[in-house]
Write a protein that holds these residues in place. Structure first.
Motif, PDB file in Angstrom:
ATOM      1  N   LYS A  32      30.653  22.453  28.050  1.00  0.00           N
ATOM      2  CA  LYS A  32      31.176  21.074  28.076  1.00  0.00           C
ATOM      3  C   LYS A  32      32.626  21.102  28.567  1.00  0.00           C
ATOM      4  CE  LYS A  32      32.481  17.060  25.381  1.00  0.00           C
ATOM      5  NZ  LYS A  32      32.471  16.323  24.134  1.00  0.00           N
ATOM      6  N   TYR A  33      33.381  22.074  28.069  1.00  0.00           N
ATOM      7  CA  TYR A  33      34.796  22.148  28.463  1.00  0.00           C
ATOM      8  C   TYR A  33      34.952  22.772  29.854  1.00  0.00           C
ATOM      9  CZ  TYR A  33      36.110  21.048  23.608  1.00  0.00           C
ATOM     10  OH  TYR A  33      36.284  20.448  22.393  1.00  0.00           O
ATOM     11  N   LEU A  34      34.186  23.853  30.113  1.00  0.00           N
ATOM     12  CA  LEU A  34      34.364  24.584  31.379  1.00  0.00           C
ATOM     13  C   LEU A  34      33.802  23.811  32.569  1.00  0.00           C
ATOM     14  CD1 LEU A  34      33.306  28.160  30.143  1.00  0.00           C
ATOM     15  CD2 LEU A  34      35.623  27.253  30.329  1.00  0.00           C
ATOM     16  N   ILE A  35      32.653  23.138  32.353  1.00  0.00           N
ATOM     17  CA  ILE A  35      31.993  22.422  33.464  1.00  0.00           C
ATOM     18  C   ILE A  35      32.152  20.899  33.305  1.00  0.00           C
ATOM     19  CG2 ILE A  35      29.790  22.017  34.657  1.00  0.00           C
ATOM     20  CD1 ILE A  35      28.924  24.818  33.471  1.00  0.00           C
ATOM     21  N   GLY A  36      31.813  20.405  32.120  1.00  0.00           N
ATOM     22  CA  GLY A  36      31.826  18.941  31.902  1.00  0.00           C
ATOM     23  C   GLY A  36      33.216  18.347  32.042  1.00  0.00           C
ATOM     24  N   ILE A  37      34.228  19.048  31.520  1.00  0.00           N
ATOM     25  CA  ILE A  37      35.624  18.596  31.635  1.00  0.00           C
ATOM     26  C   ILE A  37      36.300  19.308  32.809  1.00  0.00           C
ATOM     27  CG2 ILE A  37      37.874  18.606  30.447  1.00  0.00           C
ATOM     28  CD1 ILE A  37      36.074  16.572  29.161  1.00  0.00           C
ATOM     29  N   GLY A  38      35.937  20.584  33.001  1.00  0.00           N
ATOM     30  CA  GLY A  38      36.484  21.335  34.145  1.00  0.00           C
ATOM     31  C   GLY A  38      37.790  22.032  33.863  1.00  0.00           C
ATOM     32  N   GLN A  39      37.964  22.508  32.613  1.00  0.00           N
ATOM     33  CA  GLN A  39      39.192  23.240  32.278  1.00  0.00           C
ATOM     34  C   GLN A  39      38.842  24.640  31.756  1.00  0.00           C
ATOM     35  OE1 GLN A  39      41.339  20.438  33.759  1.00  0.00           O
ATOM     36  NE2 GLN A  39      42.411  22.169  32.844  1.00  0.00           N
ATOM     37  N   LYS A 237      37.681  17.513  36.255  1.00  0.00           N
ATOM     38  CA  LYS A 237      36.483  16.719  36.557  1.00  0.00           C
ATOM     39  C   LYS A 237      36.833  15.299  37.012  1.00  0.00           C
ATOM     40  CE  LYS A 237      31.856  16.055  35.931  1.00  0.00           C
ATOM     41  NZ  LYS A 237      31.304  16.273  34.615  1.00  0.00           N
ATOM     42  N   MET A 238      38.001  14.814  36.575  1.00  0.00           N
ATOM     43  CA  MET A 238      38.406  13.444  36.926  1.00  0.00           C
ATOM     44  C   MET A 238      38.555  13.293  38.439  1.00  0.00           C
ATOM     45  SD  MET A 238      39.001  10.614  35.236  1.00  0.00           S
ATOM     46  CE  MET A 238      38.408   9.503  36.508  1.00  0.00           C
ATOM     47  N   GLY A 239      39.112  14.318  39.092  1.00  0.00           N
ATOM     48  CA  GLY A 239      39.255  14.281  40.551  1.00  0.00           C
ATOM     49  C   GLY A 239      37.892  14.212  41.226  1.00  0.00           C
ATOM     50  N   ASP A 268      44.578  25.592  40.202  1.00  0.00           N
ATOM     51  CA  ASP A 268      45.670  25.889  39.272  1.00  0.00           C
ATOM     52  C   ASP A 268      45.643  24.982  38.045  1.00  0.00           C
ATOM     53  OD1 ASP A 268      46.550  27.968  40.807  1.00  0.00           O
ATOM     54  OD2 ASP A 268      47.947  26.739  41.961  1.00  0.00           O
ATOM     55  N   SER A 269      45.204  23.745  38.253  1.00  0.00           N
ATOM     56  CA  SER A 269      45.118  22.806  37.143  1.00  0.00           C
ATOM     57  C   SER A 269      44.132  23.299  36.071  1.00  0.00           C
ATOM     58  CB  SER A 269      44.678  21.458  37.701  1.00  0.00           C
ATOM     59  OG  SER A 269      44.695  20.497  36.712  1.00  0.00           O
ATOM     60  N   ARG A 270      43.069  23.958  36.508  1.00  0.00           N
ATOM     61  CA  ARG A 270      42.085  24.521  35.556  1.00  0.00           C
ATOM     62  C   ARG A 270      42.748  25.504  34.599  1.00  0.00           C
ATOM     63  NH1 ARG A 270      36.538  23.813  37.025  1.00  0.00           N
ATOM     64  NH2 ARG A 270      36.099  25.099  35.223  1.00  0.00           N
ATOM     65  N   MET A 271      43.840  26.131  35.050  1.00  0.00           N
ATOM     66  CA  MET A 271      44.507  27.192  34.287  1.00  0.00           C
ATOM     67  C   MET A 271      45.637  26.683  33.388  1.00  0.00           C
ATOM     68  SD  MET A 271      43.005  29.837  35.198  1.00  0.00           S
ATOM     69  CE  MET A 271      41.588  29.812  36.249  1.00  0.00           C
ATOM     70  N   VAL A 272      46.041  25.423  33.586  1.00  0.00           N
ATOM     71  CA  VAL A 272      47.235  24.913  32.891  1.00  0.00           C
ATOM     72  C   VAL A 272      46.935  23.672  32.042  1.00  0.00           C
ATOM     73  CG1 VAL A 272      49.586  24.063  33.210  1.00  0.00           C
ATOM     74  CG2 VAL A 272      48.701  25.787  34.771  1.00  0.00           C
ATOM     75  N   GLY A 273      46.036  22.814  32.533  1.00  0.00           N
ATOM     76  CA  GLY A 273      45.745  21.569  31.827  1.00  0.00           C
ATOM     77  C   GLY A 273      46.539  20.414  32.395  1.00  0.00           C
ATOM     78  N   LEU A 280      49.457  15.662  39.819  1.00  0.00           N
ATOM     79  CA  LEU A 280      49.144  15.467  41.239  1.00  0.00           C
ATOM     80  C   LEU A 280      49.914  16.481  42.083  1.00  0.00           C
ATOM     81  CD1 LEU A 280      47.959  13.800  43.613  1.00  0.00           C
ATOM     82  CD2 LEU A 280      49.905  12.246  43.369  1.00  0.00           C
ATOM     83  N   TYR A 281      51.125  16.808  41.646  1.00  0.00           N
ATOM     84  CA  TYR A 281      51.987  17.666  42.469  1.00  0.00           C
ATOM     85  C   TYR A 281      51.691  19.153  42.239  1.00  0.00           C
ATOM     86  CZ  TYR A 281      53.434  13.152  43.617  1.00  0.00           C
ATOM     87  OH  TYR A 281      53.356  11.846  44.064  1.00  0.00           O
ATOM     88  N   LEU A 282      51.229  19.499  41.051  1.00  0.00           N
ATOM     89  CA  LEU A 282      50.670  20.851  40.878  1.00  0.00           C
ATOM     90  C   LEU A 282      49.425  20.960  41.756  1.00  0.00           C
ATOM     91  CD1 LEU A 282      50.498  23.630  39.529  1.00  0.00           C
ATOM     92  CD2 LEU A 282      49.188  22.569  37.677  1.00  0.00           C
ATOM     93  N   GLY A 283      48.673  19.863  41.850  1.00  0.00           N
ATOM     94  CA  GLY A 283      47.493  19.841  42.714  1.00  0.00           C
ATOM     95  C   GLY A 283      47.851  20.088  44.173  1.00  0.00           C
TER      96      GLY A 283
END
Ligand code: CAA
Length: 389
Positions: A32-39, A237-239, A268-273, A280-283
């Motif tokens: 749920k967290y790794l795929i459903g939320i994507g973190q 996942k929001m993106g 990188d967002s997956r690794m930081v939250g 957006l700028y880390l993205g």
């Protein structure tokens, strides 16, 4: 005159929590967290870090000869440490910058860094010889055992805005859209955000479709005019939800390319939250490092802040852009993993609304700038590089 982002640097805390550990502790399926939320991981914030220490550390990595030409500092945040004094004032002091500088703090949830960039663009148009330092710094705190907990994170992105920028010019014609809504907010008495989670995700997608649609109508551009579309990422996942709302069933080369570029933004967002203002700028930094971009490419950026405001704007990548964007993957791997007990302890040590004198143990935090505590209602900061330290 070409104006835009000239340099980008990033910092997060030295600690992270693995999302499998969080899922196990909260009785959720890790997928749920790794795929459903994507973190995969989230930054854990020791009491010795706040938006000032994070913002100062990110900005301290910018080239010193360019920092000397900064005449305005804009710090965009929704994690303010004072209801009156701008956090940019502390950052300027920690960086030992000139006193002939304008400093200000901006707020509109996760959107305000984009407002900061647009305001900076105006300032540079008036005084093209000067740089503007825009810092997006935040700590995303939802609370232990809340649905938002998996989407926490922290960090700061420091950007220099200048004439003839090296990273990306900001094109005219941005579309902004704002409506008074209660999808996410933090009352003055609260240290954690209140959120109507599902509603916030729907508003986000609606605002994206609205601003993107208006932009396309206004400019006559098409989807294949973009090398990438990138998004504010409260969780990765929001993106995907936003991009898929546009692509639908499309699976042609353009759609496939945009999906690949989104994965590069998310890496990188997956690794930081969540970084709130900085996400957006880390993205963008992550896309530069992991994606397929060339000089002259146009990218579309969707900025979103709850409450709510959205903006869609575009930028053109400049020759040699990658040399001016910090590569962060290696040092992200050097962070220390903490277990659930340590994470919860750090979470609860947060200075928050405490009005007493406090001294924090600085030994365990390797960061350059540290919040040492609070004395007489004043935050005490230290710089490890200072002789007095
Ligand atoms: N394997 C794979 N996927 C799974 C799964 C499993 N075992 N179990 C669940 N999932 C999927 C679900 O199907 C769901 O996917 P979709 O969204 O695609 O349908 C996803 O995992 C999440 O599951 P739930 O909807 O059940 O999750 P939840 O009820 O616990 O809440 C949330 C999710 C609303 C995002 C919550 O984390 C939250 O409130 N987050 C904070 C608010 C937020 O980030 N809002 C974003 C827009 S606002 C904004 O952008 C500003 C900002 O920065 C805050």
């Amino acid at each position: 005159m070409k104006i835009g982002i000239d340099e980008m640097r990033f910092v997060t805390t030295p600690f992270y929590l693995d999302m499998v550990d969080l899922a196990n502790a909260r009785g959720e399926d890790p997928n749920k967290y790794l795929i459903g939320i994507g973190q995969d991981k989230q930054a854990v914030v020791p009491p010795t870090q706040d938006i000032v220490t994070l913002g100062a550390e990110a900005a301290s990595k910018l080239p010193s000869e360019k920092l000397k030409r900064v005449r305005t500092i804009i710090l965009a945040t929704e994690s303010g440490i004072d209801n009156s004094k701008a956090s940019a004032m502390y950052v300027k002091h920690l960086l030992k910058m000139d006193d002939n500088i304008r400093v200000v703090e901006l707020k509109e949830a996760c959107y305000s860094a984009t407002a900061g960039l647009q305001f900076a663009k105006g300032l540079v148009a008036l005084e093209p010889q000067n740089y503007v330092l825009v810092i997006a710094a935040d700590i995303a705190r939802y609370g232990l055992r809340t649905p938002g907990e998996v989407t926490q994170g922290a960090g700061a992105v420091a950007m220099l805005v200048s004439a003839n920028p090296h990273v990306m010019t900001i094109e005219p014609g941005a579309v902004s859209y704002s409506r008074d809504l209660m999808d996410f907010w933090r009352p003055l008495y609260a240290t954690e955000a209140l959120v109507d989670g599902k509603y916030s995700t729907n508003v986000y997608v609606d605002f994206f479709k609205h601003t993107y649609g208006s932009y396309i109508q206004q400019t006559g551009l098409q989807l294949d005019d973009f090398s990438a579309l990138i998004f504010h990422l409260p969780f990765t996942k929001m993106g995907k939800k936003a991009l898929e709302s546009l692509l639908g069933e499309r699976d042609d080369a353009v759609a496939q390319h945009l999906r690949e570029q989104l994965k590069a933004e998310q890496a990188d967002s997956r690794m930081v939250g969540n970084l709130y203002t900085g996400s957006l700028y880390l993205g963008l930094m992550s896309l530069v490092q992991h994606g397929q971009l060339q000089s002259g490419d146009r990218i579309g950026l969707f900025s979103y802040g709850s409450g709510a405001e959205g903006e869609f704007y575009t930028g053109i990548m400049q020759p040699g852009f990658a040399k001016h964007v910090e590569k962060i993957d290696e040092w992200l791997k050097q962070r220390t993993r903490v277990d659930m007990q340590k994470y919860e302890t750090m979470f609860n040590q947060h200075l928050g609304m405490n009005d007493q004198d406090v001294s924090f143990d600085l030994q365990h935090d390797s960061s350059r700038f540290l919040l040492a505590g609070q004395r007489n209602h004043q935050r005490q900061y230290v710089d490890r590089n200072d002789d007095k330290y």
